[in-house]
Design a protein around this motif. Sequence first.
Motif, short mmCIF file in Angstrom:
data_model
loop_
_atom_site.label_atom_id
_atom_site.label_comp_id
_atom_site.label_asym_id
_atom_site.label_seq_id
_atom_site.Cartn_x
_atom_site.Cartn_y
_atom_site.Cartn_z
N THR A 27 0.98 -1.39 0.07
CA THR A 27 -0.01 0.01 -0.05
C THR A 27 1.00 1.31 0.05
O THR A 27 1.83 1.18 0.72
CB THR A 27 -0.84 -0.08 1.20
N ALA A 28 0.36 2.36 -0.80
CA ALA A 28 1.13 3.64 -0.79
C ALA A 28 1.52 4.08 0.60
O ALA A 28 0.83 4.04 1.56
CB ALA A 28 0.47 4.49 -1.47
N ASP A 29 2.72 4.40 0.85
CA ASP A 29 3.14 5.03 2.00
C ASP A 29 2.18 6.62 2.09
O ASP A 29 1.95 7.25 1.49
CB ASP A 29 4.51 5.73 1.88
N PRO A 30 1.69 6.42 3.61
CA PRO A 30 0.50 7.73 3.65
C PRO A 30 1.42 8.81 3.17
O PRO A 30 0.52 9.70 2.97
CB PRO A 30 0.27 7.57 4.99
N GLU A 31 2.71 9.00 3.12
CA GLU A 31 3.38 10.12 3.11
C GLU A 31 3.69 10.37 1.66
O GLU A 31 4.17 11.53 1.24
CB GLU A 31 4.38 10.60 4.14
N PHE A 32 3.58 9.59 1.02
CA PHE A 32 4.29 9.49 -0.52
C PHE A 32 3.28 10.48 -1.27
O PHE A 32 2.39 10.29 -1.50
CB PHE A 32 4.23 8.21 -0.98
N GLY A 33 4.26 11.53 -1.68
CA GLY A 33 3.60 12.43 -2.67
C GLY A 33 2.61 13.44 -1.92
O GLY A 33 2.13 14.40 -2.78
N MET A 34 2.56 13.29 -0.54
CA MET A 34 1.68 14.43 0.09
C MET A 34 2.16 15.74 0.04
O MET A 34 1.32 16.74 0.31
CB MET A 34 1.17 13.63 1.53
N ALA A 35 3.58 15.85 0.04
CA ALA A 35 4.06 17.23 0.31
C ALA A 35 3.85 18.19 -0.78
O ALA A 35 3.13 19.27 -0.73
CB ALA A 35 5.69 17.26 0.25
#
Length: 731
Positions: A516-524
């Motif tokens: 599952t995608a890292d919850p922080e991946f791409g969030m910045a």
Amino acid sequence: MPELLLELFSEEIPARMQARAAEDLARLLAEALKPAGLVLRNLRTFHGPRRIALVAELPEATAPVAEERRGPRADATGPALEGFLRSTGLTREQLEEREGKGGTYLYAVICRDGRATGDVLAEAMPPLLRRFPWPKSMRWGGTSSFTWVRPLKRILCTFGGRVVTFDLRQGEDDGHGLAASDLTEGHRLMAPGTFAAHSLAEWESGLRARKVIPGAPEREALIEREVARLAGAEGLEVVPDRGLLTEVAGLVEWPVPLMGGIDDAFMDLPPEVMRTTMRVNQRYFALRHPDGRAANRFALVANIEAVDGGKAIVAGNERVLRARLSDARFFWDGDRQQTLESRLPKLADVVFHAKLGTQGQRVERLERLARFLAPLVGADPEKAARAGRLAKADLASGMVGEFPELQGLMGRYYALHDGEAPEVAEAIGAHYRPLGPGDEVPREPTAVAVALADKIDQLAGFFAADERPTGSGDPYALRRAALGVIRIIRENGLRLPLSEVIAEAFFGYPAAQGRTADPEFGMAVAAEKMNAGFQPPAGSAQPPMVAAFAAGLLDFLAERLRVQLRAEGARHDILAAAFGAGSSQGGGRGGEDDLVRLLARADALRDFLSTPEGADLLAAYRRAANILRIEEKKTGEVPAKVDPSLLTLAEEVRLWEVLNDIDVAVREALDSEQFSTAMTVFATLRGPVDAFFEKVVVNDADPALRYNRLGLLKTLRAAMDRVAEFQRVEG
């Protein structure tokens, strides 16, 4: 004016560092002389294998200086007074008292006589040389802390024909005993020994007489001319390589081009392999027949006039080249014992990036993304997926391990050897392109799909990992990748929904990594867009944060497109206006993700504004926008509502009718991408808008009439903003 001649003579300087070193020498010297009011005139720099030098004109002395400084109040004592006295170098008795606003203050009048320029130079040079910014430097012998790129042997420094006296001693550090003089040296082998030079004319003529051409451009031109002459004498031509030409010019002081031969046994090697072997290992120039076939000849550049005309030099270089090509043959034959497919498991152990997984996982993403892109660019999905799967396999080959410059190219050869479809092989060979501004973009649909997949995966991954370019660096070459995407789209006229493509690339990361995608991946990136008020387009199939991430990356692509267009001479304000149409989506591109459509809108806007109707309508837009801005600043947001029953004057009724009449036509034109038609429709507003501003008082005393007329202006502004953000247009 007297002439300054400065030469720093050392052991061999790496070719790649020479030009920058000459620039740094000129820059640092200019900075060091600036406080004294000295400016270098008629500056020239030189660089070569064993020296960097400059010549310039300077006045004989600095101008006298008179300076006034206001200090503390006249009755000041203690630290305030003591600090002022220290900073000026004067005593209390030497200060003047003057009446000023708020009391009596102390003034220091500092007068300095002019100084001899030679003295200023002697003072400036030692610290300049000790802090010289070589990319790499070294210490040698003795105990001195002084460093240079290679051991510094001599410093020639004369001004007005006289030696500028200084040395590199610093306390107990002897600076290797280096001191300025008027001596330099010529060619190491053909003219050993020193000679004196007190001017540029003496220095240049002395070096030429001693087999040194001091100017790099002259050496480069000589090499280019003579290598071409030798090749032409045998009916051949030189394979263009400006970088190699510049490098070789930095390796020799007295260029002597020669011609050598290649054994026929190696002529079945791929020409790229032979060229890379010769270039990387030996700095030879590859030659070819006029029809493009590789020739069994090469050119080299010696640094000496040999008594035998260079026969021994050529023979020695031919022996070395045979050994190099034998190594290449070993890799070529060995690599073809395995298929590209069989090399894929090795990529599972090669890290692409700590945050982005392995090259093996990247292969899975490229296969998936190339398949997704294929129907959008007219390619066969299966062939595109196959090419994406094999695109990185040659990274595990011996040849690419030896010559990384050949990645992709070797994959093409090995794919053809394995019996892969020609489109697959060509896509593997072209997927890194374009490598630079002068490189061709892929044209064949399969190659286009894989090249786009490679670059968009790279951009999506590093943006998601928040490894974006900064003002000071771009370690992962993301700007180049973005320009590659833009060029492929523009030059192939591709109509791509980039938001969907970027979202697909984003989803490829967790899919390839089996988690599952890292919850922080791409969030910045996504959070920045959401905080800026981003709203996903109506009907978007993507989760809001993924849509926001795609929008953030699209902003980066749009900015690179603007940079490229400005470099081509396009007006930046018209680009900003066209890109800002419908700017409620943010990002300076109005939510638009079709680059071809963006460019068409910008072209139509440019053409429209060049007409009298366009210029007049722009003026009317600005007038309406200014009225609205002033009102909104006073009372807050003005609602874009118009009550037809409150339109009392014929001019405002007419404007309202025309706005309603053109609304459907403009929407239809925009939907069908007829941007020129949309602009033409807007031209019909010119008369009604002019009449409105001539006859109608917007700020009527009746609040109901005033707000109704403001609403009419806001409707006008919104209608025009659908086509372009006119407030960004200058002039």
